[in-house]
Write an enzyme that holds these catalytic residues in place. Structure first.
Site, PDB file in Angstrom:
ATOM      1  CG  HIS A 151      17.209 -24.469  76.276  1.00 26.17           C
ATOM      2  ND1 HIS A 151      15.885 -24.230  76.576  1.00 26.17           N
ATOM      3  CD2 HIS A 151      17.306 -24.449  74.928  1.00 26.17           C
ATOM      4  CE1 HIS A 151      15.211 -24.091  75.454  1.00 26.17           C
ATOM      5  NE2 HIS A 151      16.044 -24.217  74.438  1.00 26.17           N
ATOM      6  CD  GLU A 210      19.879 -21.650  72.792  1.00 25.46           C
ATOM      7  OE1 GLU A 210      19.071 -21.471  71.853  1.00 25.46           O
ATOM      8  OE2 GLU A 210      20.143 -22.766  73.263  1.00 25.46           O
ATOM      9  CG  HIS A 211      15.115 -19.550  74.904  1.00 27.46           C
ATOM     10  ND1 HIS A 211      13.809 -19.555  74.454  1.00 27.46           N
ATOM     11  CD2 HIS A 211      15.652 -20.732  74.494  1.00 27.46           C
ATOM     12  CE1 HIS A 211      13.562 -20.686  73.805  1.00 27.46           C
ATOM     13  NE2 HIS A 211      14.666 -21.420  73.829  1.00 27.46           N
ATOM     14  CD  GLU A 250      12.545 -25.120  73.135  1.00 30.25           C
ATOM     15  OE1 GLU A 250      13.491 -25.608  72.490  1.00 30.25           O
ATOM     16  OE2 GLU A 250      12.637 -24.051  73.787  1.00 30.25           O
TER      17      GLU A 250
END
Length: 422
Positions: free
Chosen positions: A46, A49-50, A126
């Site tokens: 993840h 991905e950022h 997040e």
């Protein structure tokens, strides 16, 4: 019409030409997700991905954000437990731009150390936001307990500690190991021509080399869990669940029908009984998470703490009723039509068609067409549904978890005995 080309290095390009639209969706699918993360790497899929959006050799982070928005397009990405997808949707005339931008991100992202440190804070926020959403958090906690120490049970976002420990060295190592040609599928749907797409993608995607073939971690066993976690919330959040089915299981279509009837929508048995008839919950539903080699079937409800026991008992009673009596012929016909309608309506958008191409090619090594799905659903019988319910919802496999105020714990074995579950 689907067309597929295998590039020399193993990258797969699969397309669907749709002449009557003016748009195109382009996606890069990578067979790398949170289940591929070893200890110390939790959340890195993840995080990568950022970082793909934080600047390349040719574009700043702002330039990436503005590139497709300037022509009315969309640029986004998402990470799951088993794959990551980077995608764009544009007018057909802007497909070259979408390919250029996503290729730039895929091959030329900088992974600047200052940006990495900055993005750690973003992802940690997040995670904190997610932890403040108990109706979402409970599913991760439940998976973590059922799958125990297996990577499938780890949260996709990682933890505050694991994100804090990430480094550029770890990122580049994970990329070199997992973003390999044989793990990459490029899916394109819309007003496009297959040969033209292949010609545009081949120079870069057909020549790069990284890592090797993906190796899936061993299949988790799935523990029976009774876990009551305290959190100061207004509602009690409840999950009942059992180990489910893998993506290739012969009962997968009967399971989809059962799930739909149990808690898949407004007309489902649980919604009608718990919300409409008893008024005990606003949100109640069932779902099945399917993976390459296993699955997880769960029922969720959010209710007032004082109603915890009644809601769990009601869920168990509905499950036992289906387990003992099955479903009606009318329910079977209606549910098949409902799933078919939802499937085809969902394919009205080119982005949905692109997603079907990419996901099924990546997980099944072929396109699983809507017509094939509908045909397999049509063959499901009442006996098939009854069999899959009995196979999944066995007394010694049922797990329960609650997240909310203390003092409202239940004893699952007592409730099962009370309703006469055999």
């Amino acid at each position: 019409m689907y067309q597929k080309t295998l590039l020399p290095n193993g990258v797969r390009i699969i397309t669907e030409e749709i002449e009557h639209v003016r748009s195109a969706a382009f996606g890069i699918w990578v067979g790398a997700g949170s289940r591929d993360e070893l200890e110390g790497y939790e959340g890195i899929s993840h995080f990568i991905e950022h970082m793909f959006f934080k600047g390349t050799e040719n574009r700043s982070a702002r330039a990436l954000a503005e590139s497709l928005e300037a022509v009315g397009g969309q640029l986004n990405a998402f990470t799951t437990k088993e794959y990551t997808c980077y995608y764009a949707k544009v007018l057909d005339e802007d497909l070259d731009l979408a390919i250029n931008v996503l290729s730039d991100m895929f091959f030329c992202s900088l992974f600047d150390e200052k940006e990495i440190e900055k993005e750690k804070n973003v992802v940690i926020e997040e995670i904190k936001m997610y932890e403040d959403s108990p109706d979402e958090l409970i599913h991760d906690i439940f998976s973590e307990h059922v799958w125990n120490d297996h990577p499938l049970g780890k949260p996709i976002l990682g933890t505050v500690e694991s994100i804090g420990s990430l480094s550029r060295e770890k990122i580049m190592h994970f990329l070199s190991e997992h973003y390999a040609p044989e793990n990459v599928v490029i899916a394109v749907a819309g007003k496009i021509k297959h040969d033209e797409v292949v010609k545009k993608l081949s120079p870069q995607f057909g020549t790069f080399e990284r890592g090797g073939r993906r190796v899936i971690e061993g299949t988790p066993s799935g523990l029976k869990v009774e876990h009551y976690q305290q959190k100061e919330t207004e509602q009690m959040h409840i999950i009942l669940g059992v180990p489910g089915l893998s993506q290739d299981d012969e009962d997968i279509y009967a399971m989809h029908i059962f799930n739909n009837i149990l808690g898949g929508g407004l007309s489902s048995r649980l919604f009608q009984e718990i919300r409409e008839q008893r008024g005990l919950a606003y949100s109640v539903y069932s779902y099945h998470s399917t993976y390459v080699d296993t699955g997880l079937f769960a029922v969720y409800a959010g209710t007032s703490p004082k109603n915890t026991k009644e809601v769990i008992e009601c869920i168990l009673e509905e499950l036992m009723n289906i387990k003992q009596k099955g479903i009606s012929a009318e329910e079977l016909v209606r549910t098949k039509a409902q799933i078919k309608g939802g499937l085809y309506l969902g394919l009205e958008a080119v982005s949905s068609r692109m997603s079907r191409l990419g996901k099924t090619e990546l997980t099944y090594n072929r396109v699983l067409s809507p017509e094939e799905v509908v045909e397999k659903l049509s063959r499901v019988t009442l006996e098939d549904v009854l069999r899959v319910v009995g196979r999944l919802w066995q007394k010694d496999k049922i797990s329960v978890m609650t997240l909310g105020p203390a003092g409202h714990e239940v004893v699952l074995s007592d409730l099962l005995e009370k309703i006469g579950w055999e």
